[in-house]
Design a protein around this motif. Structure first.
Motif, PDB file in Angstrom:
ATOM      1  N   ARG A  73      45.208   5.210  51.321  1.00 43.33           N
ATOM      2  CA  ARG A  73      45.940   5.864  50.351  1.00 43.33           C
ATOM      3  C   ARG A  73      46.373   4.794  49.281  1.00 43.33           C
ATOM      4  O   ARG A  73      46.767   5.234  48.087  1.00 43.33           O
ATOM      5  CB  ARG A  73      46.990   6.706  50.712  1.00 43.33           C
ATOM      6  CG  ARG A  73      46.078   7.764  51.499  1.00 43.33           C
ATOM      7  CD  ARG A  73      47.184   8.742  52.302  1.00 43.33           C
ATOM      8  NE  ARG A  73      47.880   7.844  53.525  1.00 43.33           N
ATOM      9  CZ  ARG A  73      48.502   8.284  54.094  1.00 43.33           C
ATOM     10  NH1 ARG A  73      49.227   9.573  53.783  1.00 43.33           N
ATOM     11  NH2 ARG A  73      49.134   7.775  55.022  1.00 43.33           N
ATOM     12  N   VAL A  74      46.835   3.461  49.893  1.00 45.49           N
ATOM     13  CA  VAL A  74      47.791   2.584  49.052  1.00 45.49           C
ATOM     14  C   VAL A  74      47.199   1.274  48.999  1.00 45.49           C
ATOM     15  O   VAL A  74      47.722   0.527  48.197  1.00 45.49           O
ATOM     16  CB  VAL A  74      49.141   2.757  49.465  1.00 45.49           C
ATOM     17  CG1 VAL A  74      49.791   3.912  49.636  1.00 45.49           C
ATOM     18  CG2 VAL A  74      49.250   1.969  50.991  1.00 45.49           C
ATOM     19  N   ARG A  75      46.235   1.007  49.519  1.00 49.13           N
ATOM     20  CA  ARG A  75      45.673  -0.424  49.679  1.00 49.13           C
ATOM     21  C   ARG A  75      45.413  -0.968  48.193  1.00 49.13           C
ATOM     22  O   ARG A  75      45.826  -1.913  48.005  1.00 49.13           O
ATOM     23  CB  ARG A  75      44.258  -0.540  50.300  1.00 49.13           C
ATOM     24  CG  ARG A  75      43.895  -1.772  50.692  1.00 49.13           C
ATOM     25  CD  ARG A  75      42.711  -1.772  51.675  1.00 49.13           C
ATOM     26  NE  ARG A  75      42.224  -3.261  52.128  1.00 49.13           N
ATOM     27  CZ  ARG A  75      41.506  -3.955  51.350  1.00 49.13           C
ATOM     28  NH1 ARG A  75      40.849  -3.353  50.169  1.00 49.13           N
ATOM     29  NH2 ARG A  75      41.104  -5.058  51.884  1.00 49.13           N
ATOM     30  N   GLN A  76      44.725  -0.199  47.539  1.00 47.51           N
ATOM     31  CA  GLN A  76      44.129  -0.793  45.990  1.00 47.51           C
ATOM     32  C   GLN A  76      45.754  -0.968  45.239  1.00 47.51           C
ATOM     33  O   GLN A  76      45.602  -1.861  44.591  1.00 47.51           O
ATOM     34  CB  GLN A  76      43.558   0.320  45.402  1.00 47.51           C
ATOM     35  CG  GLN A  76      42.754  -0.154  44.256  1.00 47.51           C
ATOM     36  CD  GLN A  76      41.949  -1.530  44.574  1.00 47.51           C
ATOM     37  OE1 GLN A  76      41.033  -1.590  45.750  1.00 47.51           O
ATOM     38  NE2 GLN A  76      41.748  -2.493  43.866  1.00 47.51           N
ATOM     39  N   PHE A  77      46.626  -0.172  45.410  1.00 46.25           N
ATOM     40  CA  PHE A  77      47.886  -0.422  44.615  1.00 46.25           C
ATOM     41  C   PHE A  77      48.375  -1.705  45.001  1.00 46.25           C
ATOM     42  O   PHE A  77      48.951  -2.551  43.788  1.00 46.25           O
ATOM     43  CB  PHE A  77      49.151   0.695  45.149  1.00 46.25           C
ATOM     44  CG  PHE A  77      48.562   1.994  44.855  1.00 46.25           C
ATOM     45  CD1 PHE A  77      47.982   2.593  43.746  1.00 46.25           C
ATOM     46  CD2 PHE A  77      49.184   3.154  45.561  1.00 46.25           C
ATOM     47  CE1 PHE A  77      47.554   3.781  43.416  1.00 46.25           C
ATOM     48  CE2 PHE A  77      48.916   4.260  45.460  1.00 46.25           C
ATOM     49  CZ  PHE A  77      47.938   4.619  44.470  1.00 46.25           C
ATOM     50  N   PHE A  78      48.461  -2.353  46.179  1.00 46.77           N
ATOM     51  CA  PHE A  78      48.951  -3.649  46.553  1.00 46.77           C
ATOM     52  C   PHE A  78      47.983  -4.629  46.020  1.00 46.77           C
ATOM     53  O   PHE A  78      48.373  -5.461  45.387  1.00 46.77           O
ATOM     54  CB  PHE A  78      49.143  -3.695  48.024  1.00 46.77           C
ATOM     55  CG  PHE A  78      50.267  -2.762  48.367  1.00 46.77           C
ATOM     56  CD1 PHE A  78      51.616  -3.373  48.141  1.00 46.77           C
ATOM     57  CD2 PHE A  78      50.230  -1.759  49.178  1.00 46.77           C
ATOM     58  CE1 PHE A  78      52.564  -2.503  48.544  1.00 46.77           C
ATOM     59  CE2 PHE A  78      51.303  -0.664  49.380  1.00 46.77           C
ATOM     60  CZ  PHE A  78      52.548  -1.359  49.432  1.00 46.77           C
ATOM     61  N   ILE A  79      46.538  -4.419  46.205  1.00 43.90           N
ATOM     62  CA  ILE A  79      45.453  -5.360  45.745  1.00 43.90           C
ATOM     63  C   ILE A  79      45.563  -5.606  44.260  1.00 43.90           C
ATOM     64  O   ILE A  79      45.513  -6.736  43.678  1.00 43.90           O
ATOM     65  CB  ILE A  79      44.365  -4.916  46.263  1.00 43.90           C
ATOM     66  CG1 ILE A  79      44.148  -4.891  47.646  1.00 43.90           C
ATOM     67  CG2 ILE A  79      43.091  -5.745  45.508  1.00 43.90           C
ATOM     68  CD1 ILE A  79      42.907  -4.415  48.301  1.00 43.90           C
ATOM     69  N   ASP A  80      45.876  -4.457  43.384  1.00 42.42           N
ATOM     70  CA  ASP A  80      45.814  -4.485  41.938  1.00 42.42           C
ATOM     71  C   ASP A  80      47.025  -5.479  41.620  1.00 42.42           C
ATOM     72  O   ASP A  80      46.959  -5.809  40.359  1.00 42.42           O
ATOM     73  CB  ASP A  80      45.922  -3.297  41.744  1.00 42.42           C
ATOM     74  CG  ASP A  80      44.533  -2.550  41.626  1.00 42.42           C
ATOM     75  OD1 ASP A  80      43.441  -3.355  42.067  1.00 42.42           O
ATOM     76  OD2 ASP A  80      44.438  -1.277  41.207  1.00 42.42           O
ATOM     77  N   HIS A  81      48.158  -5.473  42.030  1.00 44.35           N
ATOM     78  CA  HIS A  81      49.223  -5.943  41.498  1.00 44.35           C
ATOM     79  C   HIS A  81      49.994  -7.263  42.447  1.00 44.35           C
ATOM     80  O   HIS A  81      51.162  -7.920  41.959  1.00 44.35           O
ATOM     81  CB  HIS A  81      50.692  -4.851  41.371  1.00 44.35           C
ATOM     82  CG  HIS A  81      50.009  -3.857  40.655  1.00 44.35           C
ATOM     83  ND1 HIS A  81      49.912  -3.990  39.469  1.00 44.35           N
ATOM     84  CD2 HIS A  81      49.822  -2.509  40.866  1.00 44.35           C
ATOM     85  CE1 HIS A  81      49.221  -2.660  38.704  1.00 44.35           C
ATOM     86  NE2 HIS A  81      49.148  -1.869  39.812  1.00 44.35           N
ATOM     87  N   TYR A  82      49.398  -7.588  43.483  1.00 44.57           N
ATOM     88  CA  TYR A  82      49.881  -8.696  44.448  1.00 44.57           C
ATOM     89  C   TYR A  82      48.755  -9.325  45.162  1.00 44.57           C
ATOM     90  O   TYR A  82      47.855  -8.874  45.490  1.00 44.57           O
ATOM     91  CB  TYR A  82      51.090  -8.064  45.542  1.00 44.57           C
ATOM     92  CG  TYR A  82      52.003  -7.025  44.897  1.00 44.57           C
ATOM     93  CD1 TYR A  82      53.362  -7.801  44.512  1.00 44.57           C
ATOM     94  CD2 TYR A  82      52.057  -5.964  44.848  1.00 44.57           C
ATOM     95  CE1 TYR A  82      54.319  -7.079  44.073  1.00 44.57           C
ATOM     96  CE2 TYR A  82      53.209  -5.113  44.414  1.00 44.57           C
ATOM     97  CZ  TYR A  82      54.117  -5.698  44.001  1.00 44.57           C
ATOM     98  OH  TYR A  82      55.296  -4.965  43.215  1.00 44.57           O
ATOM     99  N   VAL A  83      49.079 -10.421  45.088  1.00 45.05           N
ATOM    100  CA  VAL A  83      48.435 -11.612  45.850  1.00 45.05           C
ATOM    101  C   VAL A  83      49.315 -11.636  47.304  1.00 45.05           C
ATOM    102  O   VAL A  83      50.343 -11.960  47.484  1.00 45.05           O
ATOM    103  CB  VAL A  83      48.347 -12.889  45.463  1.00 45.05           C
ATOM    104  CG1 VAL A  83      47.694 -13.817  46.639  1.00 45.05           C
ATOM    105  CG2 VAL A  83      47.753 -12.894  44.066  1.00 45.05           C
TER     106      VAL A  83
END
Length: 185
Positions: A73-83
């Motif tokens: 549900r949230v993985r892509q949010f982190f991948i899109d904005h953070y290393v």
């Protein structure tokens, strides 16, 4: 022909024993400076922030943090904005070799102490400037760790708002996901 097969079998056996030996089972972790240099390079190239997590193999809350951040549900949010990078600290006994050399000093340099516990996380810009950390306030020991309580999750969301363009919908999904940590075994 029998001798050739027995020699071949013996060599295959030796290779199997060698590959199963502890000497090749685990690669030494990279030094903290190397991990960070690569993370900063990638963050600059991709216009992202670095989300750095200090953790240990034995730490249940560290595993919960990784599980929550990798929740579909949230993985892509982190991948899109953070290393996202991890540095291992505070290992014990025969697991001490799992620590990244220099990780404890890096945690200290970034404001973390052993009293803060783990996971201890920070958000850095692509040049290594500290933008935020997991502490609520400036007191050592008031680390959110893996956010679970309402106060911890609120702090976590505030950091994400300040360090990324995540919208209210994404933040609400992250809130729901991390609040589940309070109930996870």
């Amino acid at each position: 022909m029998k001798r050739f097969l027995s020699v071949r079998f013996f060599l295959i056996f030796l290779i199997g024993v060698f590959l199963d030996s502890p000497a090749v089972a685990q690669e030494a972790p990279a030094p903290a400076a190397v991990v960070l240099k690569e993370a900063y390079r990638q963050a600059a190239k991709e216009n992202k922030k670095v989300f750095l997590i200090f953790h240990a193999s034995w730490c249940g809350w560290c595993h919960k943090m990784d599980t929550a951040m990798n929740d579909p549900r949230v993985r892509q949010f982190f991948i899109d904005h953070y290393v996202i990078r991890h540095l291992s600290v505070d290992e014990h006994g025969d697991k001490k070799q799992l620590e990244n050399p220099g990780a404890a000093d890096t945690r200290k340099r970034l404001g973390g102490t052993e009293d803060d516990g783990i996971p201890y996380w920070v958000v850095l810009d692509a040049k290594g400037k500290l933008l935020a950390d997991g502490r609520i306030g400036s007191q050592p020991g008031k680390n959110t760790g893996c956010p679970a309580t309402e106060e911890e999750v609120a702090h976590f969301l505030n950091v994400l708002k300040r360090t990324s363009p995540l919208d209210a919908t994404a933040l609400d999904v992250i809130r729901t996901t991390f609040r589940e940590n309070e109930r996870r075994p």
